[in-house]
Design a protein around this motif. Structure first.
Motif, PDB file in Angstrom:
ATOM      1  N   LYS A  22     122.166  18.736  29.158  1.00  0.00           N
ATOM      2  CA  LYS A  22     121.330  17.930  28.277  1.00  0.00           C
ATOM      3  C   LYS A  22     119.872  18.308  28.497  1.00  0.00           C
ATOM      4  N   THR A  23     119.258  18.855  27.480  1.00  0.00           N
ATOM      5  CA  THR A  23     117.843  19.187  27.566  1.00  0.00           C
ATOM      6  C   THR A  23     117.129  18.545  26.397  1.00  0.00           C
ATOM      7  N   THR A  24     115.990  17.988  26.681  1.00  0.00           N
ATOM      8  CA  THR A  24     115.175  17.396  25.631  1.00  0.00           C
ATOM      9  C   THR A  24     113.766  17.911  25.779  1.00  0.00           C
ATOM     10  N   LYS A  25     113.104  18.061  24.668  1.00  0.00           N
ATOM     11  CA  LYS A  25     111.711  18.477  24.692  1.00  0.00           C
ATOM     12  C   LYS A  25     110.879  17.302  24.213  1.00  0.00           C
ATOM     13  N   GLU A  26     110.128  16.744  25.142  1.00  0.00           N
ATOM     14  CA  GLU A  26     109.264  15.629  24.805  1.00  0.00           C
ATOM     15  C   GLU A  26     107.829  16.116  24.762  1.00  0.00           C
ATOM     16  N   SER A  27     107.096  15.576  23.843  1.00  0.00           N
ATOM     17  CA  SER A  27     105.679  15.892  23.778  1.00  0.00           C
ATOM     18  C   SER A  27     104.951  14.915  24.690  1.00  0.00           C
ATOM     19  N   ILE A  28     104.351  15.441  25.744  1.00  0.00           N
ATOM     20  CA  ILE A  28     103.661  14.595  26.710  1.00  0.00           C
ATOM     21  C   ILE A  28     102.171  14.889  26.626  1.00  0.00           C
ATOM     22  N   ASP A  29     101.402  13.844  26.344  1.00  0.00           N
ATOM     23  CA  ASP A  29      99.949  13.988  26.337  1.00  0.00           C
ATOM     24  C   ASP A  29      99.446  13.797  27.756  1.00  0.00           C
TER      25      ASP A  29
END
Length: 64
Positions: A22-29
């Motif tokens: 399970k891989t997710t790409k989250e946009s982290i500021d």
């Protein structure tokens, strides 16, 4: 001599390889600080914060 109890090697149980990881790409500021401003350093903390010449006995003489 060495007095040790030896046990056989423990191996992890085989997992189901058909499941994709399970891989997710989250946009982290993120905010990054710039360390180009002058900083106040207390004489007692100068050796820990700055190191080098501030750890010499001549500088530390009046600190503690």
């Amino acid at each position: 001599t060495c007095n040790v109890e030896m046990y056989p090697e423990a191996k992890p149980k085989a997992e189901n390889k058909s499941i994709a990881p399970k891989t997710t790409k989250e946009s982290i500021d993120r905010e990054y600080l710039e360390y180009n401003e002058p900083k106040t350093v207390f004489p007692a903390e100068a050796c820990d914060d700055l190191g080098g010449e501030f750890c010499q006995p001549d500088y530390q003489k009046g600190v503690y």
